[in-house]
Design a protein around this motif. Structure first.
Motif, PDB file in Angstrom:
ATOM      1  N   LEU A 498      89.729  34.375  63.972  1.00  0.00           N
ATOM      2  CA  LEU A 498      90.062  34.043  65.430  1.00  0.00           C
ATOM      3  C   LEU A 498      91.137  32.984  65.437  1.00  0.00           C
ATOM      4  O   LEU A 498      92.109  33.232  66.186  1.00  0.00           O
ATOM      5  N   VAL A 525      85.730  40.659  62.893  1.00  0.00           N
ATOM      6  CA  VAL A 525      86.322  39.401  63.207  1.00  0.00           C
ATOM      7  C   VAL A 525      85.183  38.376  62.550  1.00  0.00           C
ATOM      8  O   VAL A 525      84.263  38.485  62.363  1.00  0.00           O
ATOM      9  N   ALA A 538      85.764  38.678  71.356  1.00  0.00           N
ATOM     10  CA  ALA A 538      86.627  39.851  70.300  1.00  0.00           C
ATOM     11  C   ALA A 538      86.141  41.187  70.694  1.00  0.00           C
ATOM     12  O   ALA A 538      86.839  42.055  70.326  1.00  0.00           O
ATOM     13  N   TYR A 546      81.795  41.457  64.158  1.00  0.00           N
ATOM     14  CA  TYR A 546      81.998  40.170  63.879  1.00  0.00           C
ATOM     15  C   TYR A 546      81.006  39.262  63.093  1.00  0.00           C
ATOM     16  O   TYR A 546      79.898  39.728  63.009  1.00  0.00           O
TER      17      TYR A 546
END
Length: 597
Positions: A498, A525, A538, A546
């Motif tokens: 990120l 992510v 996200a 993620y």
């Protein structure tokens, strides 16, 4: 003497004064804080025996009348309808209330206008006598004392509340600093047990490591040194915050010491192919420095300069002026936008989207520099132009009279040279990683193609090694590089961090989802931010899943297998059934949840 609750006193005062003087209406009016409004807190009507309140007179409606009132002890108007001092009240106040005579006594204390005591006759003329005016002034003076007492009590209560809040804040700061200090000390033991064995293995005292093992050990060492750098900075903050700094100021050859510190960066600057100008000559007069603090100041500024300078030069200069010893650290780097300069030395502040050799950092370095400069009684100033470079100027007063007497030593003790600071080690690591070839991107097309987007070189290499056996892996250092790579070949899946320079992970996800040719790509992510917050952000941007750092290789592989399987199933279903995309997304989510369970 009047005392007690203001509202009760006002009611008693207006009723008593109206009865004693035979005046139809007596009111107490108070100015607001700016003095632009008069608010009636009580008005007594003699004939009805009623008390009213709440009326407001505003200065912008009665500008001349307010001016007369504030410039006088009292305004006695036997005929207020024609008196120039009260004529503005006629249509909006006097006529509606049938007032034929009025006496306004200004309530004043210490030169401040607090309000007015107003006597009003209704439907009969009246000429105010000297005794009536004197009586009104006497009551107004007692009222002014009451108002000042009330203001004093409120101020005293506010002061006590402020002191309580400050005490609580100081206690919280001490607890916070103690926590940081304790937790930092606790970190040092496992870091020692991590770094020492790793360095022993790298030295090959028993068995020389293979090239692959050496690469892995160096990766561990760099990560541990980054953590050590943060631990040291936190400990420095804890000492300063808790007023437990053990600073000792000794006469020091500032030019010689600064030159020795700057020399530690010569290998890194040479690797980066930058010019390095060191103009730090010995001066006739020593500067009184806490040498550990000065080392942190110089190393932090030089580390910062190298981090954000890609071409040109870095310069370090010391000199002595009439009042100060001065240090300047200049670079021809990326520079800083003007609007960010006022917050540059704030704790934990990081300039958004700054292009540097590393995007990592906690916003501690420059804040610590400022604290340490102030510990010397000095000042720090920054000048910068975007795309032209930055200059930091530090000025330390000459002599020692500005320093705490019990912390000054006049003996000249030689400085003990130390090993390379974690800051220097990290800086060398940045440049070395730039020169080292990044993990090669696979050109084969038979295996699923994974695009890994990560700005940390060690983590990028680590993820590539984890996935390289099963997938064709391509690497990118930020969102812009990732988009360029997808322009050449569309990957089967994207793994992205990120927090990255130029274009961060959230921006990359939005851009992928915006483009029809890229929108179907599954996105995983990997984030170091707090799990719930970063996962939610996200997800809103369009990520499919993620992982929270630190993660295991097995979990990473498992998540990728699931996402690729879901993607293949979706493509097959869409092709075979022509199913609406929204329904497919819902189905994919259901399958994903079942697989996770």
């Amino acid at each position: 003497m009047l005392d007690g609750d203001l509202d009760k006193v006002a009611r008693l005062l207006t009723a008593s004064a109206a009865g004693l003087l035979g005046v139809e209406r007596v009111g107490v009016w108070l100015f607001n804080e700016p003095g632009t409004e008069l608010l009636c807190i009580d008005q007594f009507n003699l004939s009805s025996g009623e008390h009213t309140s709440g009326a407001v007179l505003r200065e912008h409606e009665f500008r001349d009348e307010f001016s007369y009132l504030k410039g006088s002890l009292y305004v006695a108007a036997a005929d207020p309808l024609t008196d120039p001092r009260t004529r503005g009240y006629v249509e909006r106040y006097l006529k509606p209330n049938r007032i034929t005579s009025m006496l306004d006594i200004v309530v004043r204390f210490g030169g401040r206008d607090l309000g007015t005591l107003c006597f009003e006759h209704v439907e009969r003329p009246h000429a105010w006598t000297r005794s009536e005016i004197d009586f009104g002034c006497l009551v107004a003076s007692q009222l002014s004392i009451l108002l000042e007492r009330r203001a004093f009590r409120e101020a005293d209560a506010n002061r006590r509340r402020t002191e309580e809040l400050l005490t609580a804040a100081r206690e919280l700061d001490v607890l916070k600093s103690r926590f940081f200090s304790n937790i930092s000390h606790e970190f040092r033991t496992p870091l020692t047990l991590l770094l020492s064995p790793v360095e022993t293995l790298l030295e090959g005292a028993k068995d020389a490591p293979t090239e692959w093992q050496r690469d892995q050990l160096n990766m561990i060492r760099r990560g541990a040194l980054r953590m050590l750098k943060l631990v040291v900075a936190l400990m420095d903050f804890a000492r300063i915050d808790a007023c437990r700094s053990q600073a000792v100021f000794r006469p020091t050859d500032i030019g010689h010491m600064t030159r020795d510190l700057a020399a530690q960066f010569e290998p890194a600057v040479a690797l980066a192919r930058l010019r390095f100008r060191i103009e730090c000559e010995s001066l006739n007069e020593p500067a009184y420095l806490d040498r550990d603090s000065w080392e942190k100041i110089v190393l932090n500024l030089l580390s910062n300069a190298l981090k954000f300078t890609y071409a040109g030069e870095i310069a370090v200069m010391t000199r002595m002026t009439d009042l100060h010893h001065e240090l300047r650290v200049c670079d021809t780097g990326v520079g800083i936008q003007t609007e960010h300069l006022p917050r540059l030395f704030d704790r934990f502040y990081r300039v958004p989207d700054a292009k540097g050799r590393s995007f990592e950092g906690a916003g501690i370095g420059l804040a610590l520099v400022k604290e340490l400069v102030q510990l010397h009684g000095g000042s720090i100033h920054v000048e910068s132009r975007l795309d032209h470079g930055t200059q930091f100027t530090i000025r330390i007063p000459r002599g020692s009279t500005h320093l705490p007497e019990d912390q000054v030593r006049h003996d000249i003790r030689a400085r003990t040279p130390g090993s390379h600071s974690p800051l220097v080690e990290e800086t060398i690591g940045w440049v070395t990683e730039e020169k080292r070839a990044r993990p090669p991107s696979s050109l084969e097309t038979t295996r699923p193609r994974i695009l890994v987007v990560e700005d940390n070189p060690d983590l990028l290499r680590h993820i590539t090694e984890i996935l390289g056996d099963a997938y064709a892996v391509e690497c990118a250092r930020d969102g812009l590089e990732a988009l360029a790579a997808m322009g050449r070949a569309i990957p089967s899946l994207v793994v992205t961090d990120l927090m990255m320079p130029n274009l961060d992970g959230l921006g990359l996800i939005r851009e992928i989802r915006r483009r029809p040719d890229l929108a179907p790509i599954p996105i995983l992510v990997i984030t170091a931010r707090e799990a719930d917050v970063s996962g939610e952000a996200a997800g809103r941007a369009g990520a499919d899943d993620y992982l929270f750092k630190p993660f295991s290789a097995s979990v990473l592989k498992s998540r990728i297998r699931v996402l690729l399987s879901l993607h293949r199933s979706r493509v097959l279903l869409q092709s075979a059934l022509g199913t609406n995309e929204t329904d497919l997304e819902a189905l994919a989510m259901q399958i994903s949840e079942k697989l996770r369970v």
